[in-house]
Design a protein around this motif. Sequence first.
Motif, PDB file in Angstrom:
ATOM      1  N   THR A  10       2.966  -5.174  -3.651  1.00  0.00           N
ATOM      2  CA  THR A  10       3.537  -4.773  -2.286  1.00  0.00           C
ATOM      3  C   THR A  10       3.526  -5.971  -1.356  1.00  0.00           C
ATOM      4  O   THR A  10       3.596  -5.837  -0.381  1.00  0.00           O
ATOM      5  CB  THR A  10       3.121  -3.441  -1.532  1.00  0.00           C
ATOM      6  OG1 THR A  10       1.727  -3.661  -1.075  1.00  0.00           O
ATOM      7  CG2 THR A  10       2.966  -2.280  -2.490  1.00  0.00           C
ATOM      8  N   CYS A  50       4.484  -6.605   2.841  1.00  0.00           N
ATOM      9  CA  CYS A  50       4.428  -5.339   3.634  1.00  0.00           C
ATOM     10  C   CYS A  50       3.435  -5.405   4.602  1.00  0.00           C
ATOM     11  O   CYS A  50       2.113  -6.025   4.467  1.00  0.00           O
ATOM     12  CB  CYS A  50       4.082  -4.148   2.736  1.00  0.00           C
ATOM     13  SG  CYS A  50       5.480  -3.845   1.802  1.00  0.00           S
ATOM     14  N   ASP A  98       5.654   0.593   5.112  1.00  0.00           N
ATOM     15  CA  ASP A  98       6.388  -0.076   4.313  1.00  0.00           C
ATOM     16  C   ASP A  98       5.833  -0.242   2.791  1.00  0.00           C
ATOM     17  O   ASP A  98       6.577  -0.190   1.932  1.00  0.00           O
ATOM     18  CB  ASP A  98       6.481  -1.633   4.891  1.00  0.00           C
ATOM     19  CG  ASP A  98       7.487  -1.780   5.877  1.00  0.00           C
ATOM     20  OD1 ASP A  98       8.210  -0.790   6.176  1.00  0.00           O
ATOM     21  OD2 ASP A  98       7.547  -2.883   6.725  1.00  0.00           O
ATOM     22  N   THR A 157       7.422   0.597  -0.676  1.00  0.00           N
ATOM     23  CA  THR A 157       7.565  -0.207  -1.775  1.00  0.00           C
ATOM     24  C   THR A 157       6.810  -0.044  -3.159  1.00  0.00           C
ATOM     25  O   THR A 157       7.353   0.041  -3.918  1.00  0.00           O
ATOM     26  CB  THR A 157       6.948  -1.537  -1.268  1.00  0.00           C
ATOM     27  OG1 THR A 157       7.398  -1.785  -0.017  1.00  0.00           O
ATOM     28  CG2 THR A 157       7.184  -2.640  -2.325  1.00  0.00           C
TER      29      THR A 157
END
Lengths: 279, 212, 68
Positions: free
Chosen positions: B93, B96, B101, B105
Amino acid sequence: MPSKVDSEASAAERVDPGISRGDVDGFQLGGRIWGSRLIVGTGGFRSLEAMERALVASGAEIVTVALRRVDPLARGSALEVIDGLGLFALPNTAGCYTARDAVRTAQLAREAFETDWIKLEVIGDDRTLFPDAVELLDAAQQLIDEGFTVLPYTNDDPILARRLQDAGCAAVMPLGSPIGSGMGIRNPYNIQIIVESASVPVVLDAGIGTPSDAALAMELGCNGVLLSSSVARAKDPERMARAMRQAVEAGYAARRAGRIPRKLHAEGSTPDQGLPDLG
Amino acid sequence: MPSKVDSEASAAERVDPGISRGDVDGFQLGGRIWGSRLIVGTGGFRSLEAMERALVASGAEIVTVALRRVDPLARGSALEVIDGLGLFALPNTAGCYTARDAVRTAQLAREAFETDWIKLEVIGDDRTLFPDAVELLDAAQQLIDEGFTVLPYTNDDPILARRLQDAGCAAVMPLGSPIGSGMGIRNPYNIQIAGESAPGLVAAPTIEDARE
Amino acid sequence: MTIELNGRTVELSPGATVADAVIEAGADGDSRGVAVAVDGQVIRRVDWGKTKLRSDQSVEVVRAVQGG
């Protein structure tokens, strides 16, 4: 959200925001100017007399104290000594594991000492005494909402330091190494990053073993140093307190003086020009 | 509440509980046994060919990949190479900044790669790329609730490592120094303590970002 | 009336206040450096004399000690 650090800021500003604001002779903390950048803990001394002599020798104006259940058998009181010396007693929340306990302890301390200043400690276990990031930030936010001047003992994580600062803490106090370990500053890089991005004073708290550790903290750009065990448990606490005072002063002066860059090869300071030819 | 660490555990157990459980020949991670203890990132290579040769040479079985918007002009695909080599693609991820977020993701990655494994990164700023402890723990808790196998990139804080472990992460992955800095392990003491407090869960810092 | 004072069970006369509990706990006359919580809630110093205790309440009386 990401926080962009302004890399255009002048080195001096990044080094010590106090200096760039004209604060060259005093240590700005919690809206006051202090003459000494050394904060000393009062725990771990062999006697109140030893503590008193060490506190005087340290030149500290701020000393930390804790709160515990009243012991009717205790003789003398640390607070009487501190009051007698005219020092500022900064209560801590040592021994708290949750935001809830730390907030309550701070509320008790406010009543006991008639101050809204608190050295905030929220630890994660009893073996490392490292702070618990999540509980610490939670406690800091609650106490700031209640009007406290919050000085958090934190780990050396620059992100957590920024969040504590953004929450409204009056300083951030990253550890050098575990409390009482005397291991010095294990990760000077992180301390440097914290100093660079801080807009509140940075006080190196925990891990100092010997005066060179305190000097290094100041050379890295910290605004102050908080220590206890290295003085209290030294063979001669009074002498060690004086040494720590000198180290903090020396480190601060060196930081302001600006050290030479490190180089791989030699660069003589004696001019080559005019060297006689001696055949 | 305080968590007491059992200091009576033998050194061997603390160092690698896998060994004491008889797991001398494999690396237990996420309920599987792996032959290689080296996880390699796929970012930063000059070409897919260079990446492919390096992945083969590394002996890694797990390699990390990221998700980005589809670029219609891109030639070739890292995933084709990874699939061609028979490696396990572990999505991350990266990039982020918030739990929200990172969770989204991870959900996208689950669809894209048909795996519930996620290398969880939630960073605090773009200069240090250090994790944000609060957002990271929040994201980890949410993803574990959704059934993910969570491998969090964390800082070298043993307390956070323990909290991630207690939340149900399949490993903790502390940093040695900033991503891509090549500064090695700045604070071996903390890594050692993290290993003692979160036994068996500390994966070696990945070499993902030891780019050229 | 029985209360829990600093972890001990103690007997106080009915109508006892927080101020009485402070003395019972052994804190001397000068109350600087002393603070009180009843069932986890901090009681302000000015309210000690007028805050009556009830049976089974838990009272913590703390004072400054040396610390780092």
